[in-house]
Motif scaffolding. Structure first.
Motif, PDB file in Angstrom:
ATOM      1  N   ARG A  76       1.045  -1.119   0.105  1.00 48.09           N
ATOM      2  CA  ARG A  76      -0.036   0.003  -0.180  1.00 48.09           C
ATOM      3  C   ARG A  76       0.752   1.203  -0.057  1.00 48.09           C
ATOM      4  O   ARG A  76       0.664   2.237  -0.809  1.00 48.09           O
ATOM      5  N   ASN A  77       2.063   1.148   0.862  1.00 46.17           N
ATOM      6  CA  ASN A  77       2.711   2.513   0.907  1.00 46.17           C
ATOM      7  C   ASN A  77       3.436   2.384  -0.637  1.00 46.17           C
ATOM      8  O   ASN A  77       3.552   3.728  -0.945  1.00 46.17           O
ATOM      9  N   ARG A  78       3.863   1.515  -1.291  1.00 45.07           N
ATOM     10  CA  ARG A  78       4.494   1.814  -2.376  1.00 45.07           C
ATOM     11  C   ARG A  78       3.450   2.082  -3.388  1.00 45.07           C
ATOM     12  O   ARG A  78       3.782   3.114  -4.080  1.00 45.07           O
ATOM     13  N   GLU A  79       2.349   1.687  -3.425  1.00 45.82           N
ATOM     14  CA  GLU A  79       1.176   2.182  -4.389  1.00 45.82           C
ATOM     15  C   GLU A  79       0.919   3.538  -3.958  1.00 45.82           C
ATOM     16  O   GLU A  79       0.583   4.536  -5.053  1.00 45.82           O
ATOM     17  N   PRO A 102      10.803  17.866  -5.960  1.00 42.45           N
ATOM     18  CA  PRO A 102      11.804  17.043  -4.995  1.00 42.45           C
ATOM     19  C   PRO A 102      11.092  16.078  -4.496  1.00 42.45           C
ATOM     20  O   PRO A 102       9.909  15.726  -4.410  1.00 42.45           O
ATOM     21  N   LEU A 103      11.832  14.783  -4.538  1.00 43.35           N
ATOM     22  CA  LEU A 103      11.338  13.506  -3.816  1.00 43.35           C
ATOM     23  C   LEU A 103      10.869  13.652  -2.608  1.00 43.35           C
ATOM     24  O   LEU A 103       9.875  12.920  -2.082  1.00 43.35           O
ATOM     25  N   SER A 104      11.496  14.534  -1.733  1.00 47.61           N
ATOM     26  CA  SER A 104      11.037  14.921  -0.493  1.00 47.61           C
ATOM     27  C   SER A 104       9.730  15.312  -0.351  1.00 47.61           C
ATOM     28  O   SER A 104       8.804  14.895   0.540  1.00 47.61           O
ATOM     29  N   ALA A 105       9.213  16.155  -1.160  1.00 42.93           N
ATOM     30  CA  ALA A 105       8.034  16.725  -1.388  1.00 42.93           C
ATOM     31  C   ALA A 105       6.836  15.356  -1.763  1.00 42.93           C
ATOM     32  O   ALA A 105       5.632  15.323  -1.226  1.00 42.93           O
ATOM     33  N   ILE A 106       7.266  14.536  -2.793  1.00 42.63           N
ATOM     34  CA  ILE A 106       6.340  13.408  -3.128  1.00 42.63           C
ATOM     35  C   ILE A 106       6.342  12.517  -1.625  1.00 42.63           C
ATOM     36  O   ILE A 106       5.164  12.180  -1.452  1.00 42.63           O
ATOM     37  N   ALA A 107       7.417  12.211  -1.298  1.00 45.76           N
ATOM     38  CA  ALA A 107       7.146  11.353   0.353  1.00 45.76           C
ATOM     39  C   ALA A 107       6.346  11.947   1.259  1.00 45.76           C
ATOM     40  O   ALA A 107       5.496  11.370   1.895  1.00 45.76           O
ATOM     41  N   LYS A 108       6.434  13.281   1.311  1.00 46.63           N
ATOM     42  CA  LYS A 108       5.464  14.031   2.402  1.00 46.63           C
ATOM     43  C   LYS A 108       3.994  13.728   1.895  1.00 46.63           C
ATOM     44  O   LYS A 108       3.096  13.602   2.854  1.00 46.63           O
ATOM     45  N   LYS A 109       3.808  14.080   0.761  1.00 41.84           N
ATOM     46  CA  LYS A 109       2.462  14.008   0.292  1.00 41.84           C
ATOM     47  C   LYS A 109       2.045  12.651   0.027  1.00 41.84           C
ATOM     48  O   LYS A 109       0.763  12.513   0.315  1.00 41.84           O
ATOM     49  N   ALA A 110       2.798  11.639  -0.054  1.00 38.07           N
ATOM     50  CA  ALA A 110       2.337  10.244   0.225  1.00 38.07           C
ATOM     51  C   ALA A 110       2.140   9.723   1.511  1.00 38.07           C
ATOM     52  O   ALA A 110       1.623   8.483   1.914  1.00 38.07           O
ATOM     53  N   GLY A 111       2.641  10.529   2.478  1.00 41.98           N
ATOM     54  CA  GLY A 111       2.482  10.071   3.890  1.00 41.98           C
ATOM     55  C   GLY A 111       3.534   9.086   4.443  1.00 41.98           C
ATOM     56  O   GLY A 111       3.171   8.461   5.275  1.00 41.98           O
ATOM     57  N   VAL A 112       4.645   8.974   3.901  1.00 40.75           N
ATOM     58  CA  VAL A 112       5.789   8.095   3.982  1.00 40.75           C
ATOM     59  C   VAL A 112       6.951   8.755   4.538  1.00 40.75           C
ATOM     60  O   VAL A 112       7.247   9.685   4.213  1.00 40.75           O
ATOM     61  N   GLY A 113       7.752   8.159   5.461  1.00 40.79           N
ATOM     62  CA  GLY A 113       9.074   8.715   5.812  1.00 40.79           C
ATOM     63  C   GLY A 113      10.138   8.545   4.645  1.00 40.79           C
ATOM     64  O   GLY A 113       9.989   7.878   3.885  1.00 40.79           O
ATOM     65  N   GLN A 114      11.052   9.316   4.897  1.00 40.94           N
ATOM     66  CA  GLN A 114      12.134   9.457   4.048  1.00 40.94           C
ATOM     67  C   GLN A 114      12.830   7.749   3.599  1.00 40.94           C
ATOM     68  O   GLN A 114      13.201   7.419   2.691  1.00 40.94           O
TER      69      GLN A 114
END
Length: 204
Positions: free
Chosen positions: A27-30, A47-59
């Motif tokens: 689910r995290n991956r999807e 930025p990849l950090s922005a994508i991670a934040k919007k996806a709700g996952v940690g770095q």
């Protein structure tokens, strides 16, 4: 009593703990892929950090799945393509073959628009030395063959149409602009193609 024994923690641990963990990871991956598709379509250099934040996952979770921008972009492409490919059998299980083919073509149109939206990101990911090659279309081609052969066996399309024929016939999809109102034009185009496939069908 036999059921109670089977339900004990010791008896069930090997089978009950691993699948949920895999499911959460999936689910995290999807979720990352869904968010990344939207964000990279808007701006290829998001930025990849922005994508991670919007996806709700940690770095850490993000980089375990996608260690680089190139890996992320290529996986979005592969993931979207595989979704289209996998939908063929699902549609055939619930619809008449010609209806399954027509609905599948709608999914292919959405994939074409996703690919067009990601064009800049894909170019960036595949342009440098040692960059990954863009995946081919083999899963989509196989899905198209499955649908076409099912339609042919049902007598709902003209015989002899190949997946390559279909891809060439709907090549106009790749000319549409994802930033515009592309859906009505795609619908008209695909309806025309479907009418052509049905013309001369032995079952009509």
């Amino acid at each position: 009593m036999g059921h109670e024994k089977d339900a004990s923690p010791c008896a069930r641990t090997p089978r009950s703990t691993a699948p949920p963990l895999r499911s959460d990871a999936q689910r995290n991956r999807e979720r990352i892929l869904e968010v990344a598709l939207v964000e990279l379509t808007r701006a290829a250099d998001t930025p990849l950090s922005a994508i991670a934040k919007k996806a709700g996952v940690g770095q850490g979770t993000f980089y375990r799945n996608f260690p680089s921008r190139e890996a992320l972009v290529m996986e979005i492409y592969r993931y979207e393509m595989q979704q289209v490919a996998d939908s063929a059998a699902q549609l055939l299980s619930t619809r008449e073959p010609d209806r399954a083919l027509r609905e599948w073509m709608d999914g292919l149109a959405r994939f074409a628009m996703a690919k067009a939206g990601l064009a800049d990101a894909i170019r960036q990911a595949t342009s440098g030395p040692g960059s990954p090659a863009k995946p081919g279309h083999s899963p989509v081609t196989e899905a198209a063959e499955l649908l076409l052969r099912s339609c042919e066996e049902a007598g709902s399309i003209r015989p002899g149409v190949t997946a390559d024929d279909l891809v060439l016939a709907i090549g106009g999809l790749w000319q549409l602009d994802p930033a515009e109102d592309w859906q009505p034009r795609a619908t008209r185009l695909l309806d025309l193609v479907m009418d052509g496939l049905r013309a001369g069908a032995p079952g009509r």
